[in-house]
Design a protein around this motif. Structure first.
Motif, PDB file in Angstrom:
ATOM      1  N   ILE A  41      28.490  42.762  29.468  1.00 23.70           N
ATOM      2  CA  ILE A  41      27.450  42.246  30.035  1.00 23.70           C
ATOM      3  C   ILE A  41      26.085  42.234  28.758  1.00 23.70           C
ATOM      4  CG2 ILE A  41      24.950  44.112  30.872  1.00 23.70           C
ATOM      5  CD1 ILE A  41      27.896  44.797  32.689  1.00 23.70           C
ATOM      6  N   GLU A  42      26.619  43.191  27.700  1.00 22.28           N
ATOM      7  CA  GLU A  42      26.118  42.759  26.507  1.00 22.28           C
ATOM      8  C   GLU A  42      25.781  41.363  25.720  1.00 22.28           C
ATOM      9  OE1 GLU A  42      26.957  45.518  23.746  1.00 22.28           O
ATOM     10  OE2 GLU A  42      25.887  47.825  25.065  1.00 22.28           O
ATOM     11  N   ALA A  43      26.821  41.298  26.169  1.00 21.76           N
ATOM     12  CA  ALA A  43      27.003  39.973  25.484  1.00 21.76           C
ATOM     13  C   ALA A  43      26.033  38.470  26.489  1.00 21.76           C
ATOM     14  CB  ALA A  43      28.343  39.259  25.051  1.00 21.76           C
ATOM     15  N   GLY A  44      25.945  38.949  27.306  1.00 22.50           N
ATOM     16  CA  GLY A  44      25.410  37.963  28.057  1.00 22.50           C
ATOM     17  C   GLY A  44      25.840  36.863  28.955  1.00 22.50           C
ATOM     18  N   VAL A  45      26.596  37.465  29.420  1.00 21.88           N
ATOM     19  CA  VAL A  45      27.560  36.887  31.144  1.00 21.88           C
ATOM     20  C   VAL A  45      26.988  36.261  31.747  1.00 21.88           C
ATOM     21  CG1 VAL A  45      30.127  36.953  29.567  1.00 21.88           C
ATOM     22  CG2 VAL A  45      29.898  38.373  31.085  1.00 21.88           C
ATOM     23  N   SER A  46      26.832  35.912  32.833  1.00 20.00           N
ATOM     24  CA  SER A  46      26.048  35.944  33.462  1.00 20.00           C
ATOM     25  C   SER A  46      26.893  36.654  35.390  1.00 20.00           C
ATOM     26  CB  SER A  46      26.295  34.822  35.027  1.00 20.00           C
ATOM     27  OG  SER A  46      27.205  33.875  34.867  1.00 20.00           O
ATOM     28  N   THR A  47      29.107  36.294  35.165  1.00 17.81           N
ATOM     29  CA  THR A  47      29.281  36.975  35.773  1.00 17.81           C
ATOM     30  C   THR A  47      31.047  38.094  35.224  1.00 17.81           C
ATOM     31  OG1 THR A  47      29.152  34.753  37.522  1.00 17.81           O
ATOM     32  CG2 THR A  47      30.741  36.166  37.956  1.00 17.81           C
ATOM     33  N   ILE A  48      31.011  38.591  35.577  1.00 25.50           N
ATOM     34  CA  ILE A  48      32.573  39.206  35.501  1.00 25.50           C
ATOM     35  C   ILE A  48      34.330  39.249  36.449  1.00 25.50           C
ATOM     36  CG2 ILE A  48      32.329  40.488  33.391  1.00 25.50           C
ATOM     37  CD1 ILE A  48      31.683  43.001  35.379  1.00 25.50           C
ATOM     38  N   VAL A  49      35.199  39.201  36.335  1.00 23.76           N
ATOM     39  CA  VAL A  49      36.072  39.322  37.632  1.00 23.76           C
ATOM     40  C   VAL A  49      36.824  39.977  37.074  1.00 23.76           C
ATOM     41  CG1 VAL A  49      38.239  38.237  38.428  1.00 23.76           C
ATOM     42  CG2 VAL A  49      36.381  36.188  37.144  1.00 23.76           C
ATOM     43  N   VAL A  50      37.215  40.973  38.230  1.00 20.59           N
ATOM     44  CA  VAL A  50      37.612  41.946  37.816  1.00 20.59           C
ATOM     45  C   VAL A  50      38.947  42.157  39.243  1.00 20.59           C
ATOM     46  CG1 VAL A  50      36.076  43.848  37.210  1.00 20.59           C
ATOM     47  CG2 VAL A  50      36.660  43.635  40.090  1.00 20.59           C
ATOM     48  N   GLY A  51      39.997  42.885  38.983  1.00 24.48           N
ATOM     49  CA  GLY A  51      41.277  43.051  39.921  1.00 24.48           C
ATOM     50  C   GLY A  51      42.021  41.081  40.774  1.00 24.48           C
ATOM     51  N   GLU A  52      42.491  40.798  39.497  1.00 25.37           N
ATOM     52  CA  GLU A  52      42.770  39.382  39.314  1.00 25.37           C
ATOM     53  C   GLU A  52      43.823  39.722  38.266  1.00 25.37           C
ATOM     54  OE1 GLU A  52      43.660  36.566  39.406  1.00 25.37           O
ATOM     55  OE2 GLU A  52      43.492  35.518  41.107  1.00 25.37           O
ATOM     56  N   THR A  53      44.012  37.665  37.757  1.00 23.10           N
ATOM     57  CA  THR A  53      45.262  37.601  36.846  1.00 23.10           C
ATOM     58  C   THR A  53      45.394  39.119  36.216  1.00 23.10           C
ATOM     59  OG1 THR A  53      45.481  35.900  37.312  1.00 23.10           O
ATOM     60  CG2 THR A  53      46.453  36.004  35.860  1.00 23.10           C
ATOM     61  N   ALA A  54      44.961  39.390  34.966  1.00 26.22           N
ATOM     62  CA  ALA A  54      44.196  39.584  33.736  1.00 26.22           C
ATOM     63  C   ALA A  54      44.540  40.973  33.597  1.00 26.22           C
ATOM     64  CB  ALA A  54      43.603  39.492  32.968  1.00 26.22           C
ATOM     65  N   GLY A  55      43.421  41.610  35.308  1.00 21.14           N
ATOM     66  CA  GLY A  55      44.393  43.282  35.839  1.00 21.14           C
ATOM     67  C   GLY A  55      45.011  43.874  36.904  1.00 21.14           C
ATOM     68  N   GLU A  56      46.182  42.509  36.948  1.00 24.39           N
ATOM     69  CA  GLU A  56      47.472  42.937  37.104  1.00 24.39           C
ATOM     70  C   GLU A  56      47.234  43.320  38.353  1.00 24.39           C
ATOM     71  OE1 GLU A  56      49.694  45.842  34.048  1.00 24.39           O
ATOM     72  OE2 GLU A  56      48.357  45.507  33.084  1.00 24.39           O
ATOM     73  N   ALA A  57      46.725  42.694  39.644  1.00 24.02           N
ATOM     74  CA  ALA A  57      46.252  42.931  40.779  1.00 24.02           C
ATOM     75  C   ALA A  57      47.852  43.527  41.700  1.00 24.02           C
ATOM     76  CB  ALA A  57      45.456  41.903  41.317  1.00 24.02           C
ATOM     77  N   SER A  58      48.306  42.891  41.280  1.00 22.68           N
ATOM     78  CA  SER A  58      49.707  42.940  42.464  1.00 22.68           C
ATOM     79  C   SER A  58      50.325  44.253  42.128  1.00 22.68           C
ATOM     80  CB  SER A  58      51.018  42.104  41.591  1.00 22.68           C
ATOM     81  OG  SER A  58      51.317  41.871  40.271  1.00 22.68           O
ATOM     82  N   THR A  59      50.063  45.279  40.868  1.00 23.28           N
ATOM     83  CA  THR A  59      50.330  46.603  40.781  1.00 23.28           C
ATOM     84  C   THR A  59      49.881  48.027  41.165  1.00 23.28           C
ATOM     85  OG1 THR A  59      49.735  46.885  38.254  1.00 23.28           O
ATOM     86  CG2 THR A  59      52.011  45.676  38.700  1.00 23.28           C
ATOM     87  N   LEU A  60      48.163  46.668  41.425  1.00 20.68           N
ATOM     88  CA  LEU A  60      47.287  47.908  41.808  1.00 20.68           C
ATOM     89  C   LEU A  60      47.342  48.484  43.731  1.00 20.68           C
ATOM     90  CD1 LEU A  60      44.359  46.607  40.296  1.00 20.68           C
ATOM     91  CD2 LEU A  60      45.661  48.397  39.060  1.00 20.68           C
ATOM     92  N   THR A  61      47.684  49.990  43.797  1.00 21.08           N
ATOM     93  CA  THR A  61      47.298  50.430  44.959  1.00 21.08           C
ATOM     94  C   THR A  61      46.100  49.967  45.286  1.00 21.08           C
ATOM     95  OG1 THR A  61      46.562  52.556  44.977  1.00 21.08           O
ATOM     96  CG2 THR A  61      48.438  52.056  44.438  1.00 21.08           C
ATOM     97  N   PRO A  62      45.620  49.949  47.065  1.00 21.14           N
ATOM     98  CA  PRO A  62      44.665  49.239  47.341  1.00 21.14           C
ATOM     99  C   PRO A  62      43.825  50.481  47.395  1.00 21.14           C
ATOM    100  CG  PRO A  62      46.297  49.391  49.189  1.00 21.14           C
ATOM    101  CD  PRO A  62      46.787  49.657  48.554  1.00 21.14           C
ATOM    102  N   ALA A  63      43.997  51.673  47.094  1.00 17.62           N
ATOM    103  CA  ALA A  63      42.830  51.938  47.015  1.00 17.62           C
ATOM    104  C   ALA A  63      42.619  52.230  45.051  1.00 17.62           C
ATOM    105  CB  ALA A  63      43.268  53.930  46.910  1.00 17.62           C
ATOM    106  N   GLU A  64      43.637  51.787  44.215  1.00 17.06           N
ATOM    107  CA  GLU A  64      42.923  51.976  43.192  1.00 17.06           C
ATOM    108  C   GLU A  64      41.911  50.301  43.411  1.00 17.06           C
ATOM    109  OE1 GLU A  64      46.989  53.894  40.608  1.00 17.06           O
ATOM    110  OE2 GLU A  64      47.156  51.788  41.350  1.00 17.06           O
ATOM    111  N   HIS A  65      42.235  49.021  44.149  1.00 12.87           N
ATOM    112  CA  HIS A  65      41.960  48.240  43.561  1.00 12.87           C
ATOM    113  C   HIS A  65      40.061  48.140  44.068  1.00 12.87           C
ATOM    114  CE1 HIS A  65      40.769  43.247  44.740  1.00 12.87           C
ATOM    115  NE2 HIS A  65      41.579  43.277  43.939  1.00 12.87           N
ATOM    116  N   GLU A  66      40.742  48.904  45.418  1.00 13.54           N
ATOM    117  CA  GLU A  66      38.567  49.570  45.923  1.00 13.54           C
ATOM    118  C   GLU A  66      38.583  50.120  44.453  1.00 13.54           C
ATOM    119  OE1 GLU A  66      36.850  51.184  49.762  1.00 13.54           O
ATOM    120  OE2 GLU A  66      38.633  50.690  49.888  1.00 13.54           O
TER     121      GLU A  66
END
Length: 325
Positions: A41-66
């Motif tokens: 946010i401090e770097a001035g991005v407009s958007t961030i992506v969470v729970g995706e490829t870099a976020g190891e989404a396939s190893t997160l439980t539904p509760a962790e993802h939420e």
């Protein structure tokens, strides 16, 4: 949750695909996650992506993802948009993830072409249409043939883009000419984003709108400078800045997200812990990452709260130089 009148206008520039930090007990480390979010946010991005490829989404439980999504929304407080990875090779599971993301306050979802199932294009189209019917959120399509085997064809993309709910594409095909080919067949506001740091500059120079990026997690300001120079037509300057990132980009691409997490550990932002089947980097790979970070030469990329990591980085970089002598 923010839904602007023209939802695709904010979908541009270098957008970090954030990793999910874990602590020593393999639980979510939300304090480290907050540091990652605030830094972007401090770097001035407009958007961030969470729970995706870099976020190891396939190893997160539904509760962790939420929990990750809710944390990102609370941290952002409307300052940036939150895109949530909500893809699956099961249409019903993708719908469930999408509905959970919407309930948690996401601004959009990133939905990948179904992997492993090897569906025909008609099946891919029906998959994404079913997801769209289930939600009011904007949808960004994710085409990554190296992981899904089947690609999202130009014709299928054009059909989907006729609906205003589909606002963009994360293109990890490596085809840098694709923006030139697709533009005449897509709505004016539809956004084309590279999904590969290696080809991002060429993709943007050919008419792309930005990149959903791994390396911007490490050097967000440098990525913003590359984008600025490119948009102002200073391609030589953009290429020079890009060249400074090439060793790090290559290191992250080979062993991500383990390499990304190790890089951010060296900078003091998080633990390098991953979840199986991803394991810790080998020593030679650690040395390569440390050397690549040291080569950037930017003193402000380290976390100011964790100064001891600066010493770790220096030691690791020195070790890497000894290895390659």
């Amino acid at each position: 949750m923010t839904h602007p009148a023209h939802p695709a206008l904010w979908l541009s520039g270098y957008i970090p695909d954030l990793p999910t930090p874990f602590d020593e007990a393999d639980n979510l480390d939300l304090a480290a996650f907050a540091r990652l979010c605030e830094r972007q946010i401090e770097a001035g991005v407009s958007t961030i992506v969470v729970g995706e490829t870099a976020g190891e989404a396939s190893t997160l439980t539904p509760a962790e993802h939420e929990a990750i999504v809710r944390a990102a929304v609370e941290i952002a407080r409307g300052r940036v948009r939150i895109i949530v990875g909500a893809g699956s090779n099961s249409t019903s599971q993708a719908i469930e993830l999408t509905r959970r993301a919407e309930a948690a306050g996401a601004d959009a979802v990133l939905s990948v072409v179904p992997y492993y199932n090897n569906p025909m294009q008609a099946g891919i189209y029906a998959h994404f249409r079913a997801i769209a019917v289930s939600t009011s959120l904007p949808i960004i399509l994710h085409d990554v043939p190296s992981r899904t085997i089947r690609e999202l064809s130009d014709d299928t993309l054009a059909r989907l883009a006729k609906s205003a709910q589909f606002i963009g594409l994360r293109d990890a095909s490596g085809d840098i000419t694709r923006p030139l080919r697709l533009r005449p067949n897509l709505p004016p506001g539809f956004r084309l984003l590279s999904g590969e740091d290696v080809t991002a500059l060429a993709f943007i120079a050919n008419g792309g709108d930005g990149c959903i990026s791994m390396v911007s997690n490490v050097a967000p300001d440098l990525c913003q400078a590359i984008l600025s120079n490119c948009r102002q037509g200073r391609l030589q300057s953009a290429r020079y800045l890009q060249s400074r990132l090439e060793p790090l980009t290559a290191a992250l691409a080979r062993e991500s997200p383990a390499a990304l997490k190790y890089a951010l550990c060296l900078l003091g932002f998080m633990s390098p812990a991953t979840r199986l089947p991803i394991v810790e980097l080998a020593d030679a790979d650690k040395a390569e990452v440390a050397s690549a970070i040291a080569a950037i030469g930017d003193e402000d990329i380290a976390c100011p709260v964790e100064n001891w990591h600066g010493r770790l980085l220096t030691e690791a970089a020195a070790s890497s130089y000894r290895r390659f002598e």
